[in-house]
Design a protein around this motif. Structure first.
Motif, PDB file in Angstrom:
ATOM      1  N   ARG A 256       0.806  -1.223   0.000  1.00  0.00           N
ATOM      2  CA  ARG A 256       0.000   0.000   0.000  1.00  0.00           C
ATOM      3  C   ARG A 256       0.835   1.268   0.000  1.00  0.00           C
ATOM      4  O   ARG A 256       0.364   2.326  -0.405  1.00  0.00           O
ATOM      5  N   ILE A 258       3.013   3.620  -1.530  1.00  0.00           N
ATOM      6  CA  ILE A 258       3.433   3.884  -2.901  1.00  0.00           C
ATOM      7  C   ILE A 258       4.899   4.271  -2.988  1.00  0.00           C
ATOM      8  O   ILE A 258       5.504   4.219  -4.072  1.00  0.00           O
ATOM      9  N   ASN A 262       7.509   4.564  -6.937  1.00  0.00           N
ATOM     10  CA  ASN A 262       6.745   5.795  -7.082  1.00  0.00           C
ATOM     11  C   ASN A 262       7.229   6.596  -8.294  1.00  0.00           C
ATOM     12  O   ASN A 262       7.867   7.647  -8.155  1.00  0.00           O
ATOM     13  N   HIS A 268       3.584  11.127  -0.249  1.00  0.00           N
ATOM     14  CA  HIS A 268       2.932  10.113   0.583  1.00  0.00           C
ATOM     15  C   HIS A 268       3.826   9.826   1.790  1.00  0.00           C
ATOM     16  O   HIS A 268       5.055   9.781   1.645  1.00  0.00           O
ATOM     17  N   GLN A 297       1.938  -0.657 -11.413  1.00  0.00           N
ATOM     18  CA  GLN A 297       2.548   0.575 -11.923  1.00  0.00           C
ATOM     19  C   GLN A 297       3.654   0.197 -12.904  1.00  0.00           C
ATOM     20  O   GLN A 297       4.445  -0.723 -12.642  1.00  0.00           O
ATOM     21  N   PHE A 302       0.498   4.695 -13.043  1.00  0.00           N
ATOM     22  CA  PHE A 302      -0.533   3.679 -12.914  1.00  0.00           C
ATOM     23  C   PHE A 302      -0.798   3.026 -14.276  1.00  0.00           C
ATOM     24  O   PHE A 302      -0.754   3.691 -15.314  1.00  0.00           O
ATOM     25  N   GLU A 344      -5.101   8.747 -11.579  1.00  0.00           N
ATOM     26  CA  GLU A 344      -3.893   9.260 -10.934  1.00  0.00           C
ATOM     27  C   GLU A 344      -4.174  10.610 -10.269  1.00  0.00           C
ATOM     28  O   GLU A 344      -3.694  10.860  -9.150  1.00  0.00           O
ATOM     29  N   TYR A 347      -6.255   9.942  -7.068  1.00  0.00           N
ATOM     30  CA  TYR A 347      -5.429   9.371  -5.997  1.00  0.00           C
ATOM     31  C   TYR A 347      -4.575  10.453  -5.341  1.00  0.00           C
ATOM     32  O   TYR A 347      -4.374  10.438  -4.114  1.00  0.00           O
ATOM     33  N   ARG A 354      -6.837   6.737  -0.867  1.00  0.00           N
ATOM     34  CA  ARG A 354      -5.577   6.022  -0.641  1.00  0.00           C
ATOM     35  C   ARG A 354      -5.687   4.811   0.299  1.00  0.00           C
ATOM     36  O   ARG A 354      -5.076   3.769   0.019  1.00  0.00           O
ATOM     37  N   PHE A 359      -1.250  -1.686  -4.346  1.00  0.00           N
ATOM     38  CA  PHE A 359      -0.476  -1.865  -5.563  1.00  0.00           C
ATOM     39  C   PHE A 359       0.116  -3.270  -5.585  1.00  0.00           C
ATOM     40  O   PHE A 359       0.346  -3.887  -4.533  1.00  0.00           O
TER      41      PHE A 359
END
Length: 445
Positions: A256, A258, A262, A268, A297, A302, A344, A347, A354, A359
């Protein structure tokens, strides 16, 4: 019975001597009888006397009534018999064989019944719909919880004319998904993505992936997970179910945070004091049942060529917002990848999204061939034959690559990797014969 008395010195009678009784004579006066003889015979054979009681009599009669078995007609009770320990000829050997087979017959019948039962069970599961029924059942296989959604007929001959290669790609992709869904008892929905004037705004045509998922959730009210696949994807490992590959151990197959990968440089976790602890956490609540969307990803961000959504109130809400006209009307010129870029943006700007998005490593459900996101040197993105990746996606093949060539290559590779033992043996024999012929031709030259 008469008695003999010996004289005694003191004038008294001496010892009393009984005369010897004849065989078969009872203790009562009279001649010998048959009953007396039977009594003495019983004593000699160890059965006791006639006063042994009720149980003794019945046990004796029971034991005398039991059958006696002999393996041969010859009597070997006396050592001096010439036939003792010697073969009785072919006739006796045949009798011995037949008697042994008769004694072992029940074991052979039991073995035959077990083999027949196994063949029947395997046949029922392989040659009848019983296998699919078993795998579809929610409390056995669980296949009815999954719906595979394939977007087919992209463009529909309106945006560009579809030639033989395009139809061949679609045929192979559809056949591949049908076989996989049938094998594991999943529902399969082939969506016609032909370009038609179905919506009020022309830019909404290419966003219908979101609208399709909303409709399918109403069509399959008992399904839990919906797996979207683009047409130019191919399932390389059909022997692998979604349950064993992903969902039986969801916390370890997904992540979870990211920040683990990334490419979009999304900030984040969020740090606003007005958010709750779960939203500020980089991994949400860490509960598998709160994951409502799973996506990979690639090198650009994404990727929605292969992703999962789960039936939930959160999913209904995100699909409604995702399908909002504001996005496709105001941003369609900025978002090159349409609904993918729109998600995207959601998010990044909507904190409530989130905690419910997880992912998955790209090669788990959406490996790329060489030429997509580089020339094949990225171990986190590109397909690996050695590690037997699950799905390969020929993403972007229409931009300078050969879509049909890639589809054909991975179809043949999947067939070769998933051969049965018998097919592998036949191929091995064929290769040996081919090499021998080539060697013979070289020697002749």
């Amino acid at each position: 019975m008469t008695e003999l008395r010996t004289p005694s010195p003191n004038g008294r009678n001496g010892l009393v001597i009984n005369k010897k009784k004849s065989y078969g004579q009872l203790d009562t006066p009279g001649p010998p009888t048959w009953a007396g003889a039977q009594e003495r015979s019983a004593k000699v054979n160890g059965y006791g006397n006639h006063k042994e009681g009720f149980f003794g009599k019945h046990f004796r009669s029971l034991s005398s009534s039991l059958p006696r078995f002999t393996t041969s007609e010859k009597d070997f009770s006396e050592k001096e018999k010439l036939g003792r320990g010697r073969s009785g000829g072919w006739g006796d050997k045949a009798k011995d064989v037949f008697s042994m087979v008769a004694r072992q017959g029940w074991k052979l019948r039991l073995l035959f019944a077990v083999v027949a039962a196994l063949i029947t069970i395997v046949s029922l599961f392989k040659l009848t719909p019983l296998q699919r029924i078993y795998r579809r059942t929610s409390w056995l296989g669980g296949g009815s919880k999954f719906v595979v959604v394939l977007g087919a007929n992209q463009g529909g001959g309106v945006m560009e004319w579809k030639g033989p290669r395009e139809w061949a790609i679609e045929r192979d992709s559809v056949r591949n998904k049908k076989a996989y869904a049938k094998r594991w008892g999943y529902e399969l929905e082939i969506v016609d993505m032909a370009t038609k004037k179905r919506y009020a705004h022309e830019w909404r045509e290419s966003w219908e992936k979101v609208d399709t998922l909303k409709k399918l959730m109403r069509k399959y009210p008992h399904a839990e997970w919906f797996w979207w696949l683009d047409l130019n994807t191919y399932i390389m490992e059909p022997s692998m179910s979604l349950q064993s590959h992903i969902f039986n151990n969801l916390p370890s197959t997904t992540y979870r945070d990211i920040r683990a990968y990334n490419p979009l440089n999304v900030q984040h976790p969020l740090t606003s004091p007005y958010l709750d602890a779960t939203t500020r956490s980089p991994t949400g609540d860490n509960q598998a049942n709160s994951i409502n969307m799973i996506l990979p990803q690639d090198c650009g961000g994404f990727n929605l060529g292969s992703f999962f959504v789960r039936r939930s109130a959160w999913t209904d809400r995100i699909l409604d917002i995702w399908w909002d006209p504001v996005h496709y009307e105001q941003r369609h010129m900025q978002w090159e990848h349409k609904e993918q870029d729109a998600f995207e943006y959601l998010y990044d700007s909507q904190p409530w999204i989130r905690p419910h998005v997880a992912f998955i490593p790209q090669r788990k459900i959406n490996s790329f061939p060489p030429g997509a996101c580089g020339d094949g040197g990225n171990e986190t993105i590109h397909y690996s034959e050695k590690e037997r990746d699950f799905v390969v996606s020929m993403a972007g093949c229409e931009w300078g690559r050969d879509c049909w060539g890639e589809m054909y290559h991975y179809r043949e590779l999947s067939n070769r990797l998933n051969r049965s033992r018998w097919e592998k043996f036949k191929d091995w024999v064929g290769e040996r014969m081919k090499k021998r012929e080539e060697k013979k031709e070289e020697e002749e030259k």
